[in-house]
Enzyme design. Structure first.
Site, PDB file in Angstrom:
ATOM      1  N   GLU A 246       0.812  -1.032  -0.044  1.00 34.44           N
ATOM      2  CA  GLU A 246      -0.025   0.102   0.081  1.00 34.44           C
ATOM      3  C   GLU A 246       0.978   1.425  -0.089  1.00 34.44           C
ATOM      4  OE1 GLU A 246      -4.118  -0.419   1.869  1.00 34.44           O
ATOM      5  OE2 GLU A 246      -2.749  -1.196   3.506  1.00 34.44           O
TER       6      GLU A 246
ATOM      7  N   GLU B   1      -3.486 -10.064   3.087  1.00 31.32           N
ATOM      8  CA  GLU B   1      -4.441  -9.810   4.190  1.00 31.32           C
ATOM      9  C   GLU B   1      -5.611 -11.046   4.294  1.00 31.32           C
ATOM     10  OE1 GLU B   1      -2.737  -5.782   3.307  1.00 31.32           O
ATOM     11  OE2 GLU B   1      -3.297  -7.716   2.130  1.00 31.32           O
TER      12      GLU B   1
END
Length: 346
Positions: free
Chosen positions: A158, A180
């Protein structure tokens, strides 16, 4: 649309936890190097350091006593302080983000930081703080280049995709991904919103719903990485140390080029990518993709694992209702277990 179908087909590889051409560029050497700050805050920094090389700030991540860097509260706070100093320094025209650890850019968020949150509101705030910081990176008036060597996963990815340019070592240890879902989580610092725009909706779903790692050469073909550098062999220093130094030099060259506008951050997309982008811009086509992916996920998970379905919901909200709505639901979405109040982020 064929590309979309192929990517959606790969969702059959949903993980058990959820299922139950190199480019060389050598910049000038010998830049003057100095610390960006002499404040007391600098003396207390243990996770992030920064040097100025000419008009380029080089920000280095280095979590002490750890083989990998993670986005802990300490690293995030120091990173924020350093970036604020860079933005306030008129002598700095661009920046490079790099790790001092050869095998790890940033391997994800510190799970202890998440577990320490006592309420859903605390986790939501943690997510929103990350979103705000990476929005500042994305909209920085000074170009920021991510120099990636080793694992660039979860929150680390990210950070990288919020930058204006990405350079990575063409090495089997350099992998990018969003794992994730393997932990029953979803990206929580803007990843669900940026990734589909960067690599396209089908490829983004493939990454986020399977959690699979992407090697650097594949990442370049996808548009996830802009340039590759070949690892260096042994010399006076170890191959890993030499490669990190070379990667830094290359990234500095691109950072300076972006600031001087001799390098463009605009990415060329192939014919199939352009056709897929055109198709995904049509609401009807997106609805078909959502329906197909949701059906595939339901079949694989039997509805027992909420994370994949929540990822689809968050991505869909952002694309259909805009960035603000997408960021908000990304920070607020909760696990679907009855009687539990757990927020799914990072």
């Amino acid at each position: 649309m064929a590309a979309a179908v192929r990517a959606i087909g790969s969702l059959s590889r949903l993980p058990a936890a959820a299922r139950a051409g190199p480019t060389r560029h050598t910049p000038p050497r010998g830049y003057a190097c100095c610390n960006i700050s002499t404040s007391s805050a600098l003396q207390n920094r243990t996770h992030v350091s920064c040097d100025i090389k000419g008009d380029v700030a080089v920000v280095r991540f280095n979590t002490p006593n750890s083989k990998v860097n993670t986005l802990s509260k300490q690293l995030s706070a120091e990173f924020t302080d350093v970036m604020n100093e860079i933005w306030a320094n008129e002598a700095v025209r661009s920046a490079v983000l790099i790790s001092s650890k050869p095998g790890s850019f940033i391997a994800g968020a510190d799970l202890n930081m998440l577990e320490a949150c006592k309420t859903a509101q605390e986790v939501t705030q943690l997510s929103q703080d990350g979103q705000k910081m990476l929005e500042k990176i994305e909209h920085s008036p000074k170009p920021i280049v991510a120099a990636i060597s080793g694992s660039c996963l979860g929150g680390g990815l990210e950070v990288a995709i919020a930058c204006h340019y990405r350079v990575a070592t063409k090495d089997k240890k350099t992998v990018l991904g969003t794992p994730e879902v393997l932990l029953g989580l979803l990206p929580g610092a803007g990843g669900t919103q940026r990734l589909p725009k960067m690599v396209g909706l089908p490829a983004a779903f493939d990454m986020m719903l399977t959690g699979r790692n992407i090697r650097a050469d594949r990442a370049k073909k996808m548009g996830l990485v802009d340039q590759l550098v070949e690892p260096l062999g042994p010399g006076v220093k170890t191959p890993e140390a030499r490669t990190i130094e070379y990667l830094e030099e290359v990234a500095i060259g691109f950072a300076r080029g972006l600031a001087n506008k001799t390098v463009s951050a605009k990415r060329s997309r192939g014919l199939m990518q352009r056709l897929t982008d055109y198709a995904m811009a049509l609401p009807f086509m997106r609805q078909q993709v959502y329906k197909t992916v949701e059906s595939k996920v339901q079949k694989q998970t039997k509805g027992l694992y909420p994370a994949p379905l929540k990822i689809i919901e968050v991505v869909k909200t952002g694309l259909d209702q805009g960035n603000d709505a997408g960021y908000l639901i990304e920070s607020q979405v909760r696990r679907g277990d009855p009687g539990r109040d757990q927020v799914m982020v990072w």
